[in-house]
Each structure stands twice: as structure tokens, then as C-alpha cells.
Design a protein around this motif. Structure first.
Motif, PDB file in Angstrom:
ATOM      1  N   TYR A  18       6.055  -4.894  -1.241  1.00  0.00           N
ATOM      2  CA  TYR A  18       6.274  -3.903  -2.304  1.00  0.00           C
ATOM      3  C   TYR A  18       4.946  -3.405  -2.875  1.00  0.00           C
ATOM      4  O   TYR A  18       4.718  -2.197  -2.997  1.00  0.00           O
ATOM      5  CB  TYR A  18       7.126  -4.519  -3.414  1.00  0.00           C
ATOM      6  CG  TYR A  18       7.330  -3.602  -4.591  1.00  0.00           C
ATOM      7  CD1 TYR A  18       8.336  -2.645  -4.588  1.00  0.00           C
ATOM      8  CD2 TYR A  18       6.497  -3.684  -5.716  1.00  0.00           C
ATOM      9  CE1 TYR A  18       8.518  -1.790  -5.661  1.00  0.00           C
ATOM     10  CE2 TYR A  18       6.679  -2.833  -6.794  1.00  0.00           C
ATOM     11  CZ  TYR A  18       7.683  -1.898  -6.763  1.00  0.00           C
ATOM     12  OH  TYR A  18       7.858  -1.049  -7.824  1.00  0.00           O
ATOM     13  N   PHE A  19       4.066  -4.336  -3.228  1.00  0.00           N
ATOM     14  CA  PHE A  19       2.803  -3.937  -3.846  1.00  0.00           C
ATOM     15  C   PHE A  19       1.899  -3.201  -2.861  1.00  0.00           C
ATOM     16  O   PHE A  19       1.202  -2.242  -3.239  1.00  0.00           O
ATOM     17  CB  PHE A  19       2.086  -5.159  -4.416  1.00  0.00           C
ATOM     18  CG  PHE A  19       2.760  -5.739  -5.625  1.00  0.00           C
ATOM     19  CD1 PHE A  19       2.945  -4.972  -6.767  1.00  0.00           C
ATOM     20  CD2 PHE A  19       3.235  -7.037  -5.617  1.00  0.00           C
ATOM     21  CE1 PHE A  19       3.573  -5.497  -7.892  1.00  0.00           C
ATOM     22  CE2 PHE A  19       3.855  -7.571  -6.738  1.00  0.00           C
ATOM     23  CZ  PHE A  19       4.035  -6.793  -7.865  1.00  0.00           C
ATOM     24  N   ILE A  20       1.897  -3.616  -1.595  1.00  0.00           N
ATOM     25  CA  ILE A  20       1.095  -2.910  -0.585  1.00  0.00           C
ATOM     26  C   ILE A  20       1.614  -1.496  -0.394  1.00  0.00           C
ATOM     27  O   ILE A  20       0.838  -0.527  -0.314  1.00  0.00           O
ATOM     28  CB  ILE A  20       1.114  -3.684   0.753  1.00  0.00           C
ATOM     29  CG1 ILE A  20       0.356  -5.009   0.608  1.00  0.00           C
ATOM     30  CG2 ILE A  20       0.504  -2.844   1.868  1.00  0.00           C
ATOM     31  CD1 ILE A  20       0.450  -5.902   1.829  1.00  0.00           C
ATOM     32  N   ALA A  21       2.957  -1.344  -0.332  1.00  0.00           N
ATOM     33  CA  ALA A  21       3.547  -0.013  -0.169  1.00  0.00           C
ATOM     34  C   ALA A  21       3.213   0.878  -1.365  1.00  0.00           C
ATOM     35  O   ALA A  21       2.912   2.070  -1.209  1.00  0.00           O
ATOM     36  CB  ALA A  21       5.053  -0.123   0.013  1.00  0.00           C
ATOM     37  N   SER A  27       7.229   4.496  -1.102  1.00  0.00           N
ATOM     38  CA  SER A  27       8.254   3.789  -1.859  1.00  0.00           C
ATOM     39  C   SER A  27       8.236   2.295  -1.529  1.00  0.00           C
ATOM     40  O   SER A  27       8.498   1.897  -0.388  1.00  0.00           O
ATOM     41  CB  SER A  27       9.634   4.373  -1.563  1.00  0.00           C
ATOM     42  OG  SER A  27      10.639   3.598  -2.181  1.00  0.00           O
ATOM     43  N   GLY A  28       7.941   1.481  -2.531  1.00  0.00           N
ATOM     44  CA  GLY A  28       7.968   0.043  -2.324  1.00  0.00           C
ATOM     45  C   GLY A  28       9.369  -0.477  -2.096  1.00  0.00           C
ATOM     46  O   GLY A  28       9.579  -1.408  -1.312  1.00  0.00           O
ATOM     47  N   ILE A  29      10.357   0.122  -2.779  1.00  0.00           N
ATOM     48  CA  ILE A  29      11.759  -0.307  -2.625  1.00  0.00           C
ATOM     49  C   ILE A  29      12.225  -0.077  -1.193  1.00  0.00           C
ATOM     50  O   ILE A  29      12.808  -0.977  -0.557  1.00  0.00           O
ATOM     51  CB  ILE A  29      12.657   0.444  -3.608  1.00  0.00           C
ATOM     52  CG1 ILE A  29      12.228   0.180  -5.051  1.00  0.00           C
ATOM     53  CG2 ILE A  29      14.109   0.052  -3.410  1.00  0.00           C
ATOM     54  CD1 ILE A  29      12.321  -1.255  -5.464  1.00  0.00           C
ATOM     55  N   ILE A  30      11.972   1.114  -0.677  1.00  0.00           N
ATOM     56  CA  ILE A  30      12.400   1.421   0.695  1.00  0.00           C
ATOM     57  C   ILE A  30      11.662   0.539   1.694  1.00  0.00           C
ATOM     58  O   ILE A  30      12.242   0.088   2.698  1.00  0.00           O
ATOM     59  CB  ILE A  30      12.157   2.910   1.005  1.00  0.00           C
ATOM     60  CG1 ILE A  30      12.925   3.797   0.017  1.00  0.00           C
ATOM     61  CG2 ILE A  30      12.578   3.235   2.431  1.00  0.00           C
ATOM     62  CD1 ILE A  30      14.403   3.579   0.007  1.00  0.00           C
ATOM     63  N   ALA A  31      10.378   0.269   1.427  1.00  0.00           N
ATOM     64  CA  ALA A  31       9.609  -0.592   2.322  1.00  0.00           C
ATOM     65  C   ALA A  31      10.198  -1.999   2.376  1.00  0.00           C
ATOM     66  O   ALA A  31      10.308  -2.600   3.449  1.00  0.00           O
ATOM     67  CB  ALA A  31       8.152  -0.650   1.867  1.00  0.00           C
ATOM     68  N   VAL A  32      10.614  -2.522   1.219  1.00  0.00           N
ATOM     69  CA  VAL A  32      11.208  -3.865   1.181  1.00  0.00           C
ATOM     70  C   VAL A  32      12.553  -3.875   1.908  1.00  0.00           C
ATOM     71  O   VAL A  32      12.868  -4.826   2.630  1.00  0.00           O
ATOM     72  CB  VAL A  32      11.374  -4.325  -0.281  1.00  0.00           C
ATOM     73  CG1 VAL A  32      12.176  -5.611  -0.346  1.00  0.00           C
ATOM     74  CG2 VAL A  32      10.012  -4.533  -0.933  1.00  0.00           C
TER      75      VAL A  32
END
Length: 308
Positions: A18-21, A27-32
């Protein structure tokens, strides 16, 4: 030690992603979510490399999922209470949030339905896929992503619309599924079946123990453990066993091995009984639940790192 480190890494990975995205301005949410899908596909094909670690991960993941899902509704409830307290629903005649919430829910249904068709689920399967599940956790996370980009009034309207989406995703399937799904056994009926099978399987285990030679003290301990599977031991029985364990020394190595072999023999008889029943009753859900309990009991019994 390595198992614990890997489980901690598994739990912390979504936060790192999340933090890297977010640092990469995506989007950190979509990445997770994407990482979760990839991890699920990977775990399916590697679950037997380290079964203990995989099982411990599932238990921990189930606990975290329960806590986080409940937290989502607590946060949403607090937001809605704050909005009602500020008189944003009663004092505001603008009901755009209702229209927006309904449109979002209908759009969500259509997208999921079309995806089901493209995935060749069939018409009925696509409808079930579209309606199934409470939608809101990811949506609420996305709402908080834009909190600094909208006004306070707009944020409250978005929260109300998102709340309506969650409520509709809970109410609509509860009504529609009654008409499109086959009626399944109720939890009460399933509980009665589980209790019946549990009684019978423990009876088979006790019969198996009766057929083998055991010293009286070991037989008493084994019978107590087997009866405990169906909660047939009274408090007086427990008190007697506790007092006996506190007053007398533990079994020696030979007695422990004999007790272990007797319990494994009984568990084997119980599994054989469930195997026989599974060929006659097409109720794999609660049969697997009981089968899993026996395997977990055997796993505890064979745990060489922690002797119980």
C-alpha cells in the motif's frame, strides 16, 4: 522460528504494498487487492510445501478478516451517527445521496453480471455472482482516499451513498436468493446432524479402544479424551481428572506412547465411520467439519514440539 517470521511477513506485506503504491502515485487500495488475488493463486499451488505454516496462516487470516470486517461497519456506523447528529439527513431536503447510492448499486450489479457472463458462469450463476457478497469495504477505503479532495458536505453525501450501497447489498440478496436458490438445510438442522454424527463417530472410537489391551489408568485417560469430543464429560469428571493429574506424576515415555497409539487408533475408527457415512449422505459440508476436527486432534497429538 522461520514459520513465525514468514507469517509476520505475510501479514505485513499488504501494508508495504500500500505505502509503496502510494509513493508511486497509484491507488494503494487497488494494488493491495491485486496483490491479494496473486497471493491467493500462488498459495493454492504451494499449500502442501509447509502445511503447518499454511494452516496457521489460514487461522490468523480468518481472525484478521473477522476483526477488519467488523471494524469497517463500526467505522461506517460512527460516520452515519455523526452525520445524523449534525442533522444532515433531516435538515437537508436534498436526497441526491439516495439516487447516487441506488445508481452505484445497480451499476455494480451490471458490471458483476457482465463479468459473470464473460467468465462463462451462465445466466443464473452470473446473477448469483452479481448479488452475492456485502459490497462496501473497498468502497469505504476509496472514499477515504478522496477525503482531502472534496468538501465536507460532499464527503458526507458520498458516505451516505456508500452506506446505502452496503445496506442494499445486504437486503436485496436476502430477498432475491430465497426465490432463485435451492433451499438448503438450516443451521439448526445442520447442527442436529452434526451432533448426531459426532455421537456416532465417538461411539465408534470408544468401541475401537475397547477391543485393544490398555492398562486401566491409560484406558481411563483415553476414554475421557474421546468423550470430551462430544462434551459428554461432566464437571465432576473434569475435576477428578484435574485432581489426578495434579496429584500423581505424568505418564512415562512408554505410557505416553501407548496413550498416543490408542487415541490414534480411535481417531482412525472415527474417520472410517465418517468415510462410510459420506458414501450414503451427500452432505459434505458438515461431514468435512467433523473430519477436520479429527485431523486437527491428530495434529495436536502428533505435535512433537508442544506436548500436551
Amino acid at each position: 522460528m522461520a514459520y513465525n517470521a514468514q507469517i509476520l511477513l505475510f501479514v505485513s506485506t499488504p501494508f508495504y504494498i500500500y505505502f509503496i503504491a502510494e509513493e508511486l502515485k497509484v491507488s494503494g487500495i487497488i494494488a493491495v487487492v491485486c496483490a491479494g488475488l496473486m497471493q491467493n493463486s500462488e498459495s493454492i499451488r504451494s499449500r502442501f510445501i509447509t502445511p503447518r505454516q499454511f494452516h496457521n496462516g489460514l487461522v490468523l487470516l480468518r481472525l484478521l478478516r473477522e476483526l477488519l470486517n467488523n471494524t469497517i461497519f463500526v467505522i461506517l456506523g460512527l460516520l452515519v451517527v455523526r452525520i445524523i447528529r449534525d442533522d444532515l439527513i433531516i435538515g437537508n431536503t436534498n436526497s441526491q445521496w439516495i439516487v447516487i447510492g441506488i445508481l452505484l448499486y445497480i451499476t455494480n450489479l451490471l458490471v458483476r453480471y457482465l463479468y459473470g457472463l464473460l467468465s462463462k458462469m451462465g445466466n443464473k450463476g452470473s446473477i448469483i455472482f452479481a448479488l452475492g457478497g456485502v459490497h462496501g469495504a473497498v468502497t469505504l477505503s476509496l472514499v477515504y482516499m478522496i477525503i482531502n479532495n472534496v468538501s465536507s458536505a460532499q464527503f458526507d453525501m458520498i458516505v451516505l451513498a456508500e452506506m446505502l450501497v452496503i445496506i442494499l447489498s445486504m437486503v436485496v440478496p436476502s430477498i432475491v436468493f430465497r426465490f432463485i436458490l435451492d433451499h438448503d438445510m438450516s443451521r439448526k438442522e445442520a447442527g442436529k446432524q452434526v451432533q448426531r454424527l459426532r455421537q456416532e463417530m465417538v461411539k465408534e472410537g470408544l468401541k475401537a479402544v475397547e477391543k485393544i489391551y490398555l492398562p486401566e489408568n491409560i484406558r481411563e485417560s483415553v476414554v475421557y479424551d474421546l468423550r470430551d469430543q462430544k462434551s459428554a464429560n461432566s464437571f465432576a469428571d473434569f475435576w477428578h481428572q484435574w485432581a489426578k493429574a495434579s496429584r500423581y506424576p505424568e505418564f512415562n515415555e512408554q505410557e505416553k506412547e501407548l496413550e498416543q497409539r490408542a487415541l490414534l487408533w480411535a481417531f482412525r475408527a472415527e474417520r472410517q465411520y465418517l468415510d462410510m457415512v459420506s458414501q450414503k449422505e451427500n452432505r459434505r459440508d458438515y461431514l468435512f467439519e467433523l473430519y477436520n476436527e479429527i485431523l486437527l486432534a491428530e495434529s495436536i497429538l502428533l505435535d512433537t514440539e508442544n506436548e500436551y
